[in-house]
Write a protein that holds these residues in place. Sequence first.
Motif, PDB file in Angstrom:
ATOM      1  N   ALA A   1     111.634  21.602 -90.926  1.00 22.03           N
ATOM      2  CA  ALA A   1     112.114  20.656 -91.931  1.00 22.03           C
ATOM      3  C   ALA A   1     111.004  20.320 -92.930  1.00 22.03           C
ATOM      4  CB  ALA A   1     112.621  19.385 -91.256  1.00 22.03           C
ATOM      5  N   ARG A   2     109.766  20.231 -92.455  1.00 22.05           N
ATOM      6  CA  ARG A   2     108.633  19.921 -93.336  1.00 22.05           C
ATOM      7  C   ARG A   2     108.209  21.127 -94.163  1.00 22.05           C
ATOM      8  NH1 ARG A   2     106.559  17.680 -88.594  1.00 22.05           N
ATOM      9  NH2 ARG A   2     105.137  19.462 -88.430  1.00 22.05           N
ATOM     10  N   SER A   3     108.166  22.290 -93.538  1.00 23.26           N
ATOM     11  CA  SER A   3     107.555  23.465 -94.168  1.00 23.26           C
ATOM     12  C   SER A   3     108.561  24.414 -94.784  1.00 23.26           C
ATOM     13  CB  SER A   3     106.721  24.232 -93.127  1.00 23.26           C
ATOM     14  OG  SER A   3     105.763  23.391 -92.524  1.00 23.26           O
ATOM     15  N   GLY A   4     109.835  24.237 -94.469  1.00 22.84           N
ATOM     16  CA  GLY A   4     110.817  25.209 -94.900  1.00 22.84           C
ATOM     17  C   GLY A   4     110.889  26.367 -93.923  1.00 22.84           C
ATOM     18  N   ALA A   5     111.828  27.259 -94.158  1.00 18.79           N
ATOM     19  CA  ALA A   5     112.073  28.344 -93.206  1.00 18.79           C
ATOM     20  C   ALA A   5     111.223  29.573 -93.470  1.00 18.79           C
ATOM     21  CB  ALA A   5     113.554  28.724 -93.222  1.00 18.79           C
ATOM     22  N   GLY A   6     110.285  29.496 -94.410  1.00 11.43           N
ATOM     23  CA  GLY A   6     109.484  30.670 -94.734  1.00 11.43           C
ATOM     24  C   GLY A   6     108.205  30.779 -93.946  1.00 11.43           C
ATOM     25  N   VAL A   7     108.149  30.191 -92.752  1.00 10.65           N
ATOM     26  CA  VAL A   7     106.944  30.241 -91.923  1.00 10.65           C
ATOM     27  C   VAL A   7     107.324  30.646 -90.503  1.00 10.65           C
ATOM     28  CG1 VAL A   7     105.834  28.426 -93.295  1.00 10.65           C
ATOM     29  CG2 VAL A   7     107.069  27.813 -91.196  1.00 10.65           C
ATOM     30  N   ALA A   8     106.321  31.095 -89.756  1.00 13.16           N
ATOM     31  CA  ALA A   8     106.464  31.299 -88.318  1.00 13.16           C
ATOM     32  C   ALA A   8     105.648  30.227 -87.614  1.00 13.16           C
ATOM     33  CB  ALA A   8     105.983  32.691 -87.921  1.00 13.16           C
ATOM     34  N   LEU A   9     106.089  29.847 -86.429  1.00 13.03           N
ATOM     35  CA  LEU A   9     105.415  28.798 -85.670  1.00 13.03           C
ATOM     36  C   LEU A   9     104.928  29.337 -84.334  1.00 13.03           C
ATOM     37  CD1 LEU A   9     108.030  25.891 -86.076  1.00 13.03           C
ATOM     38  CD2 LEU A   9     106.086  26.416 -87.573  1.00 13.03           C
ATOM     39  N   THR A  10     103.807  28.804 -83.885  1.00 11.75           N
ATOM     40  CA  THR A  10     103.326  29.054 -82.536  1.00 11.75           C
ATOM     41  C   THR A  10     102.626  27.788 -82.068  1.00 11.75           C
ATOM     42  OG1 THR A  10     102.170  30.692 -81.160  1.00 11.75           O
ATOM     43  CG2 THR A  10     101.063  30.000 -83.163  1.00 11.75           C
ATOM     44  N   GLY A  11     102.352  27.695 -80.775  1.00  9.31           N
ATOM     45  CA  GLY A  11     101.811  26.436 -80.278  1.00  9.31           C
ATOM     46  C   GLY A  11     100.936  26.609 -79.053  1.00  9.31           C
ATOM     47  N   ARG A  12     100.654  25.478 -78.434  1.00  7.45           N
ATOM     48  CA  ARG A  12      99.748  25.480 -77.279  1.00  7.45           C
ATOM     49  C   ARG A  12     100.380  26.169 -76.074  1.00  7.45           C
ATOM     50  NH1 ARG A  12      96.892  19.958 -75.728  1.00  7.45           N
ATOM     51  NH2 ARG A  12      98.965  19.112 -76.047  1.00  7.45           N
ATOM     52  N   VAL A  13      99.563  26.941 -75.380  1.00  5.96           N
ATOM     53  CA  VAL A  13      99.955  27.567 -74.115  1.00  5.96           C
ATOM     54  C   VAL A  13      98.944  27.115 -73.078  1.00  5.96           C
ATOM     55  CG1 VAL A  13     100.437  29.705 -72.877  1.00  5.96           C
ATOM     56  CG2 VAL A  13     100.901  29.557 -75.340  1.00  5.96           C
ATOM     57  N   LEU A  14      99.366  26.238 -72.181  1.00  3.48           N
ATOM     58  CA  LEU A  14      98.493  25.663 -71.179  1.00  3.48           C
ATOM     59  C   LEU A  14      98.749  26.328 -69.826  1.00  3.48           C
ATOM     60  CD1 LEU A  14      98.960  21.895 -72.135  1.00  3.48           C
ATOM     61  CD2 LEU A  14      97.210  23.495 -72.968  1.00  3.48           C
ATOM     62  N   ALA A  15      97.758  26.324 -68.974  1.00  2.00           N
ATOM     63  CA  ALA A  15      97.911  26.894 -67.631  1.00  2.00           C
ATOM     64  C   ALA A  15      98.588  25.889 -66.717  1.00  2.00           C
ATOM     65  CB  ALA A  15      96.555  27.277 -67.068  1.00  2.00           C
ATOM     66  N   GLY A  16      99.592  26.343 -65.990  1.00  2.00           N
ATOM     67  CA  GLY A  16     100.181  25.516 -64.955  1.00  2.00           C
ATOM     68  C   GLY A  16      99.250  25.427 -63.764  1.00  2.00           C
ATOM     69  N   GLU A  17      99.486  24.459 -62.925  1.00  2.00           N
ATOM     70  CA  GLU A  17      98.681  24.315 -61.712  1.00  2.00           C
ATOM     71  C   GLU A  17      98.798  25.568 -60.853  1.00  2.00           C
ATOM     72  OE1 GLU A  17      98.325  21.310 -57.840  1.00  2.00           O
ATOM     73  OE2 GLU A  17      99.632  20.814 -59.533  1.00  2.00           O
ATOM     74  N   ALA A  18      97.665  26.057 -60.346  1.00  2.00           N
ATOM     75  CA  ALA A  18      97.666  27.296 -59.567  1.00  2.00           C
ATOM     76  C   ALA A  18      98.558  27.151 -58.335  1.00  2.00           C
ATOM     77  CB  ALA A  18      96.253  27.666 -59.154  1.00  2.00           C
ATOM     78  N   GLU A  19      99.475  28.086 -58.166  1.00  2.00           N
ATOM     79  CA  GLU A  19     100.375  28.106 -57.026  1.00  2.00           C
ATOM     80  C   GLU A  19      99.669  28.763 -55.839  1.00  2.00           C
ATOM     81  OE1 GLU A  19     104.043  29.789 -58.558  1.00  2.00           O
ATOM     82  OE2 GLU A  19     103.948  28.470 -60.311  1.00  2.00           O
ATOM     83  N   PRO A  20     100.192  28.623 -54.627  1.00  2.00           N
ATOM     84  CA  PRO A  20      99.492  29.142 -53.441  1.00  2.00           C
ATOM     85  C   PRO A  20      99.082  30.602 -53.590  1.00  2.00           C
ATOM     86  CG  PRO A  20     101.335  27.786 -52.766  1.00  2.00           C
ATOM     87  CD  PRO A  20     101.438  27.918 -54.261  1.00  2.00           C
ATOM     88  N   GLY A  21      97.806  30.888 -53.395  1.00  2.00           N
ATOM     89  CA  GLY A  21      97.293  32.247 -53.468  1.00  2.00           C
ATOM     90  C   GLY A  21      97.083  32.779 -54.870  1.00  2.00           C
ATOM     91  N   ALA A  22      97.266  31.942 -55.875  1.00  5.26           N
ATOM     92  CA  ALA A  22      97.204  32.400 -57.257  1.00  5.26           C
ATOM     93  C   ALA A  22      95.916  31.962 -57.940  1.00  5.26           C
ATOM     94  CB  ALA A  22      98.410  31.873 -58.036  1.00  5.26           C
ATOM     95  N   VAL A  23      95.614  32.639 -59.051  1.00  3.98           N
ATOM     96  CA  VAL A  23      94.505  32.246 -59.914  1.00  3.98           C
ATOM     97  C   VAL A  23      95.082  31.718 -61.223  1.00  3.98           C
ATOM     98  CG1 VAL A  23      92.854  33.851 -58.908  1.00  3.98           C
ATOM     99  CG2 VAL A  23      94.299  34.609 -60.802  1.00  3.98           C
ATOM    100  N   ARG A  24      94.225  31.151 -62.050  1.00  5.82           N
ATOM    101  CA  ARG A  24      94.668  30.519 -63.292  1.00  5.82           C
ATOM    102  C   ARG A  24      95.309  31.538 -64.222  1.00  5.82           C
ATOM    103  NH1 ARG A  24      91.919  28.501 -68.250  1.00  5.82           N
ATOM    104  NH2 ARG A  24      92.739  26.424 -68.755  1.00  5.82           N
ATOM    105  N   ALA A  25      96.399  31.150 -64.859  1.00 10.54           N
ATOM    106  CA  ALA A  25      97.137  32.041 -65.749  1.00 10.54           C
ATOM    107  C   ALA A  25      96.282  32.470 -66.932  1.00 10.54           C
ATOM    108  CB  ALA A  25      98.399  31.348 -66.244  1.00 10.54           C
ATOM    109  N   PRO A  26      96.497  33.692 -67.445  1.00  6.11           N
ATOM    110  CA  PRO A  26      95.769  34.169 -68.624  1.00  6.11           C
ATOM    111  C   PRO A  26      96.539  33.866 -69.900  1.00  6.11           C
ATOM    112  CG  PRO A  26      97.031  35.953 -67.711  1.00  6.11           C
ATOM    113  CD  PRO A  26      97.343  34.729 -66.872  1.00  6.11           C
ATOM    114  N   SER A  27      96.029  34.379 -71.015  1.00  7.90           N
ATOM    115  CA  SER A  27      96.707  34.315 -72.314  1.00  7.90           C
ATOM    116  C   SER A  27      97.074  32.889 -72.681  1.00  7.90           C
ATOM    117  CB  SER A  27      97.968  35.208 -72.298  1.00  7.90           C
ATOM    118  OG  SER A  27      98.489  35.353 -73.600  1.00  7.90           O
ATOM    119  N   LEU A  28      96.044  32.046 -72.807  1.00  6.16           N
ATOM    120  CA  LEU A  28      96.233  30.630 -73.090  1.00  6.16           C
ATOM    121  C   LEU A  28      95.726  30.298 -74.496  1.00  6.16           C
ATOM    122  CD1 LEU A  28      94.870  29.219 -69.710  1.00  6.16           C
ATOM    123  CD2 LEU A  28      97.254  29.774 -70.288  1.00  6.16           C
ATOM    124  N   ARG A  29      96.264  29.222 -75.049  1.00  4.06           N
ATOM    125  CA  ARG A  29      95.780  28.681 -76.333  1.00  4.06           C
ATOM    126  C   ARG A  29      95.808  27.164 -76.200  1.00  4.06           C
ATOM    127  NH1 ARG A  29      96.033  30.091 -81.954  1.00  4.06           N
ATOM    128  NH2 ARG A  29      94.736  28.545 -83.014  1.00  4.06           N
TER     129      ARG A  29
END
Length: 305
Positions: free
Chosen positions: A107-135
Amino acid sequence: MSRARISVLIATADRPELMEDCLAHVARAATSADEIIVLDQSRDAVSILRLPDDTGPVLRHLRCPRRGKSAALNVGVAEACGSLLAFTDDDCRVAPDWLEVMHHAFARSGAGVALTGRVLAGEAEPGAVRAPSLREDSEAREYRSPLYRDVLFGNNMALPAEALRRVGRFDESLGPGTRFPAAEDNDLGYRLLRAGIPIHYLPGMTVRHRSWRGASQQVDLFRAYGVGQGAFYGKHARAGDWHMLGRMAKNLWDGCRDAGGAAILGRAYDFRASISFSKGLLQGFFGAAVRGGNGRTAALQTEKP
């Protein structure tokens, strides 16, 4: 700009539990005017997905027999009714105000743009390591030309359907399920910027990438990331885009530097991840740039859908 309809597209394959969790979070963020399209490439028969509230958005569960995330997303792009298209992955949880942030931004910028946003790591699940590809940046940014890094995150992005008519849809030779199993979003972001379509980074547009993979799985994932990224560079370099040679060299340098630092500090997982990504980068680059890849990989995708 009046309140536009948003179609949410989610590709999935053989991960029903992740998909159901993702869908529940998207449904909480959606309004009655939105539709959610699940592009399902699972090999086994999948039960019909349902939303937790029947009065919520329209859910369309489409089977896509052809393997490849990009191929599935292109089916969704062709089927979507919304003038704005939002994308996330089946192992992500979108924030409750995810779609509202998009509406306000368009609504602010009009439809002529693309949007992207924050990508945070979720809490590590059992046996898992921290998620990659974050911003995780907390400052809003606007990008108008290609840089030496990628700025569009495929698990958290939105763009006008018209933009894909201008630059072409997802390159089906890139992305999970293909020979070059990553970087389909990076390739799209690069083509958007080259076409003069700005990308806005909004820290308030947030998803959490679930941390569900073990260390060995994630090392394999880093190799896949490298293969796809290298093929993305090689595809454009083969078409005469020398900017990509500089990006390739920088990525290799960064990977070797990170591996060396991890070795000195005794961080075995970080060392393996950096080496795996760097090897994949070389494999993908030469596969696309020297041998021409497979099918349309070597050609710069500029055709209209």
